[in-house]
Motif scaffolding. Structure first.
Motif: not given
Ligand SMILES: Cc1cc2nc3c(=O)[nH]c(=O)nc-3n(C[C@H](O)[C@H](O)[C@H](O)COP(=O)(O)O)c2cc1C
Length: 205
Positions: A98-102
């Motif tokens: 989630h952190l990488m995607d956003g």
């Protein structure tokens, strides 16, 4: 320097979980200054204070790092997630993804960097983290006390040349921790750690 927060330091440490779900809302410059101020109060080798803090808020610059990171890290995270069948592991890897995607939606990243300055007679690269890690821990606890969520990361080291270029870091500066910071989008839970009696030894092993 005045601090409005009244959170007890033990409560802040007890609930300072990696917050990988962050709101895109901006973080005031004053709050960023406060957490960096707290970082610079940390213990460090010989009080050499070789640290530098690069605050990244620019969306285009974030995008360049985020894209590079996703390309390298996605397969690695998927592999790690596949090897870990525990519920907590699954949650953690989903959070990392989630952190990488956003990546671009996180309002602030703080890159903690360091000069090779200690010991003065024979400065060693290996001792730079000895200054940067205590500073980073101070920073995340201070952020927690202000109600800000953080995630302490090292995965950006996988794309170090991109980070260096985007931030314009001089060659002689070591790149350390990257801290994602913003207002939390999940509740702050208690950290889950081993009971202290499992690791505490009195007088001898
Ligand atoms: C040196 C260090 C490196 C870390 N690197 C990452 C990272 O690259 N990505 C990430 O999402 N979390 C990273 N973390 C956060 C840890 O995964 C997290 O603190 C740990 O799993 C415990 O979870 P909790 O802090 O939520 O209790 C790092 C933490 C430390 C201290």
């Amino acid at each position: 320097m005045g601090y409005e927060t009244s959170m007890d330091v033990f409560e802040a440490m007890e609930t300072c979980r990696a917050m990988r779900h962050l709101k895109p809302d901006p973080v005031a410059e004053e709050s960023i200054r406060k957490v960096v101020h707290a970082a610079t109060r940390a213990s460090n080798p010989g009080n050499s204070q070789g640290w530098e803090f690069v605050v990244l808020r620019d969306t285009e610059a974030k995008s360049r790092i985020g894209e590079a990171l996703r390309e390298v890290m996605h397969p690695i995270i998927e592999g790690m997630a596949a090897d870990d069948s525990s519920a907590s592991g699954r949650r953690m890897y989903a959070g990392v993804k989630h952190l990488m995607d956003g990546f671009e939606a996180v309002p602030v990243y703080i890159f903690v960097c360091g000069h090779v300055v200690y010991p003065p007679q024979n400065p060693l690269k290996e001792l730079v983290p000895a200054a940067l890690y205590p500073a980073s821990q101070n920073l995340i606890v201070a952020a927690r006390a202000l109600g800000l969520g953080t995630t302490f990361t090292t995965f950006h080291m996988m794309v170090e040349p991109v980070v260096r270029e985007v931030l314009g870091l001089p060659d002689e500066l070591e790149l350390g921790v990257m801290i994602a910071m913003g207002w939390p989008d999940r509740p702050f839970g208690l950290v889950k750690r081993k009971p202290v009696d499992e690791v505490l030894h009195w007088d001898r092993w």
